[in-house]
Design a protein around this motif. Structure first.
Motif, short mmCIF file in Angstrom:
data_model
loop_
_atom_site.label_atom_id
_atom_site.label_comp_id
_atom_site.label_asym_id
_atom_site.label_seq_id
_atom_site.Cartn_x
_atom_site.Cartn_y
_atom_site.Cartn_z
N TYR A 221 0.88 -1.34 0.19
CA TYR A 221 -0.20 0.40 0.52
C TYR A 221 1.06 1.17 -0.79
N GLY A 222 0.33 2.14 -0.31
CA GLY A 222 0.95 3.60 -0.70
C GLY A 222 1.22 3.69 -2.39
N PRO A 223 1.81 4.57 -2.79
CA PRO A 223 2.57 5.42 -2.10
C PRO A 223 2.66 6.69 -1.20
N TYR A 224 3.40 6.76 -0.18
CA TYR A 224 3.02 8.20 0.29
C TYR A 224 4.23 8.51 0.95
N THR A 225 4.39 9.74 1.65
CA THR A 225 5.42 10.33 2.13
C THR A 225 5.69 9.73 3.46
N ALA A 226 6.55 9.70 3.97
CA ALA A 226 7.29 9.38 5.24
C ALA A 226 8.43 10.70 5.51
N GLN A 227 8.78 11.36 6.91
CA GLN A 227 9.64 11.83 6.94
C GLN A 227 10.73 11.49 8.26
N ILE A 228 12.11 11.29 8.16
CA ILE A 228 13.00 11.14 9.40
C ILE A 228 13.22 12.50 9.02
N LEU A 229 12.81 12.99 10.72
CA LEU A 229 13.26 13.66 11.53
C LEU A 229 13.82 14.71 11.99
N THR B 117 20.05 7.02 16.53
CA THR B 117 18.78 6.54 16.64
C THR B 117 18.10 7.21 15.83
N MET B 118 17.04 7.11 14.91
CA MET B 118 15.95 8.35 14.00
C MET B 118 14.80 8.75 14.44
N VAL B 119 14.57 9.61 14.25
CA VAL B 119 13.22 9.22 14.70
C VAL B 119 12.41 10.16 13.38
N ILE B 120 10.98 9.50 13.19
CA ILE B 120 10.81 9.75 12.11
C ILE B 120 9.06 9.85 11.84
#
Length: 283
Positions: free
Chosen positions: A174-182, A193-196
């Motif tokens: 399912y997608g595509p959609y936009t995620a963001q690595i903050l 560590t990453m915040v998404i």
């Protein structure tokens, strides 16, 4: 009986004398020198991480079992069970090595071609000592070199939007959609560590999604890993089951060359699990 006794005594003395003469340390003994053999210096395999650098090179050790005052040539053959091709995945300037006077070791340079390793391609080259001035060793005349591309991890380069993200479950993608690595925070020289934001959007929408924290580990250059720690991903009453959490389901992978990330996890509520899921972040 006395005569026989004397004969036996005489023979014993004669045998002992002969043995003493044979073991005399002052007698010269011949020195046996084993024949020279060509080897891969007691090594049988190696790993080559090809960087985006024209000077990227891997040197395979090639040597002999003795030293002389002449130059000797060792030749090798190369094959690839993965169909790696010269001029595409690698360059091999020569298939021979010169072992100079007074030397027992040199190397065969292999130049990996970064452009030849698309995606997660991994290749193997098999080198075999095939001829020259010295016969090959019986025990280490073959060397396997595993090649894959490698990009230095620059954590801040991961920040930003991933417009081709998608979620995958047992019913499809399912997608595509936009995620963001903050944000990304190093926790050691090879972990962070990453915040998404918008993580697992297609699976959770239309419920509001919390930013989540994920872990990266590139300690092993051949195995970049992602993990999703257990945490609440939506505080809403998810389909009447209460808050929704993510929980780890093994490890995923990531590429510092392509800036892509794969995460493996479960979606859970207090009553149980909705199953296993995969989220892929891609630019």
């Amino acid at each position: 009986m006395k005569i026989n006794h004397k004969i036996q005594l005489f023979m014993g003395i004669l045998f002992a004398s002969a043995s003493f003469v044979a073991c005399n340390k002052n007698n010269p003994y011949p020195t046996i020198t084993p024949p020279a053999q060509a080897t891969f210096s007691n090594k049988t395999d190696g790993s080559y991480f090809v960087m985006n650098d024209p000077n990227s090179v891997f040197k395979i050790p090639v040597g002999t079992t003795n030293v002389t005052n002449t130059t000797r040539t060792i030749t090798v053959s190369v094959t690839s069970p993965t169909n790696a091709a010269a001029g595409v995945q690698y360059n091999l300037p020569s298939t021979s090595v010169q072992i100079g006077p007074g030397k027992a070791l040199d190397s065969l340079p292999v130049y990996g071609l970064f452009s030849g390793f698309s995606g997660n391609r991994v290749d193997t080259l098999v080198f075999k000592i095939s001829g020259g001035d010295i016969p090959p060793s019986d025990y280490n005349n073959t060397y396997k070199l595993v090649m894959r591309k490698y990009c230095t991890v620059v954590p801040n380069s991961f920040l930003g939007n991933y417009n081709n993200s998608q979620d995958i479950d047992n019913t499809g993608s399912y997608g595509p959609y936009t995620a963001q690595i903050l944000s990304i925070t190093p926790t050691s020289a090879t972990t962070a560590t990453m915040v998404i934001a918008n993580f697992s959007y297609e699976e959770i929408a239309p419920y509001p999604i919390n930013n989540i924290t994920v872990n990266l580990d590139w300690t092993d250059p051949a195995n970049f890993k992602t993990t999703v720690p257990t945490q609440v991903i939506s505080n809403s009453n998810f389909y009447g089951y209460g808050a929704l959490s993510v929980a780890p389901n093994g490890t995923g992978t990531f590429s510092s060359c392509d800036n892509t990330f794969t995460f493996q996890y479960k979606l859970t509520v207090s009553a149980g699990s909705f199953g296993n899921f995969t989220t892929v972040l891609a630019r």
